[in-house]
Design an enzyme around this catalytic site. Structure first.
Site, PDB file in Angstrom:
ATOM      1  N   HIS A   1      -2.746  -4.021   4.853  1.00 20.18           N
ATOM      2  CA  HIS A   1      -2.234  -3.529   6.618  1.00 20.18           C
ATOM      3  C   HIS A   1      -2.900  -3.379   7.458  1.00 20.18           C
ATOM      4  O   HIS A   1      -4.391  -2.569   6.301  1.00 20.18           O
ATOM      5  CB  HIS A   1      -1.114  -2.233   6.239  1.00 20.18           C
ATOM      6  CG  HIS A   1      -1.750  -1.006   5.462  1.00 20.18           C
ATOM      7  ND1 HIS A   1      -2.670  -0.014   6.808  1.00 20.18           N
ATOM      8  CD2 HIS A   1      -2.134  -0.327   4.513  1.00 20.18           C
ATOM      9  CE1 HIS A   1      -2.757   0.627   5.950  1.00 20.18           C
ATOM     10  NE2 HIS A   1      -2.654   0.114   4.625  1.00 20.18           N
TER      11      HIS A   1
ATOM     12  N   ARG B   1       2.720   4.998   5.869  1.00 22.84           N
ATOM     13  CA  ARG B   1       3.085   3.877   7.835  1.00 22.84           C
ATOM     14  C   ARG B   1       3.805   2.203   7.367  1.00 22.84           C
ATOM     15  O   ARG B   1       3.802   1.161   8.239  1.00 22.84           O
ATOM     16  CB  ARG B   1       1.791   3.665   8.440  1.00 22.84           C
ATOM     17  CG  ARG B   1       1.544   4.920   9.038  1.00 22.84           C
ATOM     18  CD  ARG B   1       0.170   5.170   9.804  1.00 22.84           C
ATOM     19  NE  ARG B   1      -0.949   5.024   8.467  1.00 22.84           N
ATOM     20  CZ  ARG B   1      -2.262   4.272   9.139  1.00 22.84           C
ATOM     21  NH1 ARG B   1      -2.515   4.582  10.533  1.00 22.84           N
ATOM     22  NH2 ARG B   1      -3.116   4.137   8.380  1.00 22.84           N
TER      23      ARG B   1
ATOM     24  N   CYS C   1      -6.143   0.524   6.819  1.00 24.18           N
ATOM     25  CA  CYS C   1      -6.014   0.455   5.191  1.00 24.18           C
ATOM     26  C   CYS C   1      -7.015   1.125   4.885  1.00 24.18           C
ATOM     27  O   CYS C   1      -8.480   1.321   5.148  1.00 24.18           O
ATOM     28  CB  CYS C   1      -5.878  -0.029   4.778  1.00 24.18           C
ATOM     29  SG  CYS C   1      -5.493   0.621   3.167  1.00 24.18           S
TER      30      CYS C   1
ATOM     31  N   ASP D   1       0.535   4.013   1.403  1.00 21.71           N
ATOM     32  CA  ASP D   1       0.473   4.228   2.601  1.00 21.71           C
ATOM     33  C   ASP D   1       1.707   4.638   4.047  1.00 21.71           C
ATOM     34  O   ASP D   1       2.710   3.915   3.283  1.00 21.71           O
ATOM     35  CB  ASP D   1      -0.366   3.291   3.997  1.00 21.71           C
ATOM     36  CG  ASP D   1      -0.786   4.179   5.360  1.00 21.71           C
ATOM     37  OD1 ASP D   1      -0.203   4.310   6.520  1.00 21.71           O
ATOM     38  OD2 ASP D   1      -1.983   4.093   5.530  1.00 21.71           O
TER      39      ASP D   1
ATOM     40  N   CYS E   1       1.091  -1.056   0.079  1.00 24.77           N
ATOM     41  CA  CYS E   1      -0.192  -0.319  -0.292  1.00 24.77           C
ATOM     42  C   CYS E   1       1.089   1.208   0.165  1.00 24.77           C
ATOM     43  O   CYS E   1       1.746   0.956   0.688  1.00 24.77           O
ATOM     44  CB  CYS E   1      -0.614   0.135   1.358  1.00 24.77           C
ATOM     45  SG  CYS E   1      -1.923   1.214   0.984  1.00 24.77           S
TER      46      CYS E   1
HETATM   47 ZN    ZN Z   1      -4.059   1.637   2.703  1.00 19.48          ZN
END
Ligand code: ZN
Length: 211
Positions: free
Chosen positions: A99, A47, A102, A45, A43
């Site tokens: 994750h 993090r 998400c 993302d 992803c």
């Molecule tokens: Zn995500």
């Protein structure tokens, strides 16, 4: 330029100095090319940084990231990365890593339009539809979200196996294993979802391609 932006360049200088201190040949060795054994599809993302999670150094992992770690068959970006990783770099493993928490998956559970991204999220909604009975049977919202994250990863692993790129590699006897993981942003721990595919025989027969 603001402070944050300038800091990025200062950070880079510091990182280069640190790497050279540990190994003066660190960068010159990388100049000769790459032979990573792993393709990571994760992803976007912030993090979930691929290299850091698995302790990988530069040169050790080929990375593709998009919203909600999707394998969309019409995505030329993903297909190009996959083709290069499998046919040129000859990676042995592909990990699809989703994750918990998400945002893309969460959006797919709801009905709000959030703009252009609706069209991307729609692919995740297809996963929901496929597993509606199971997901809807979970009452707790957080557990439901977590399970949807896991099921989405599993479907993406199967979608990878359905591509002509992966099936052609298997047909040619290439050792290529697909895996699915879910990462916990709150504890840093990876959960192996035990979806390991290394043959087209693991696919529904309608998806199996003859070459
Ligand atoms: Zn995500």
């Amino acid at each position: 330029m603001d402070k944050f932006y300038n800091q990025l360049k200062a950070n880079n200088k510091e990182w280069v100095a640190q790497q050279l201190e540990k190994d003066p040949a660190f960068f010159s060795k990388l100049e000769n090319g790459q032979q990573p054994p792993l393709l990571w599809i994760g992803c976007a993302d912030s993090r979930v940084p691929a290299n850091q999670i698995i302790g990988a150094q530069p040169g050790e992992v080929f990375v593709h990231r998009n919203i909600a770690n999707m394998v969309v068959h019409t995505d030329m970006n993903m297909l190009s990365v996959l083709d290069y990783a499998v046919n040129a770099l000859k990676v042995k493993h592909v990990i699809v890593c989703g994750h918990y928490g998400c945002g893309g998956v969460k959006a797919a559970m709801g009905n709000d339009s959030i703009g252009l991204i609706d069209n991307w999220i729609r692919h995740i909604k297809n996963v929901y539809r496929l597993h509606k009975t199971e997901i809807d049977s979970i009452e707790d919202e957080k557990q439901k979200w977590d399970r949807f994250v896991e099921l989405n990863v599993k479907e993406q692993v199967f979608d990878l196996a359905k591509t002509s790129i992966v099936q052609n590699a298997w047909h040619n006897g290439q050792d290529l294993q697909l895996h699915g993981w879910a990462y916990g942003v709150g504890d840093g721990i990876v959960k192996d979802l035990d979806v390991n595919i290394s043959s087209d025989k693991q696919l529904d027969s309608v998806y199996q391609l003859n070459f």
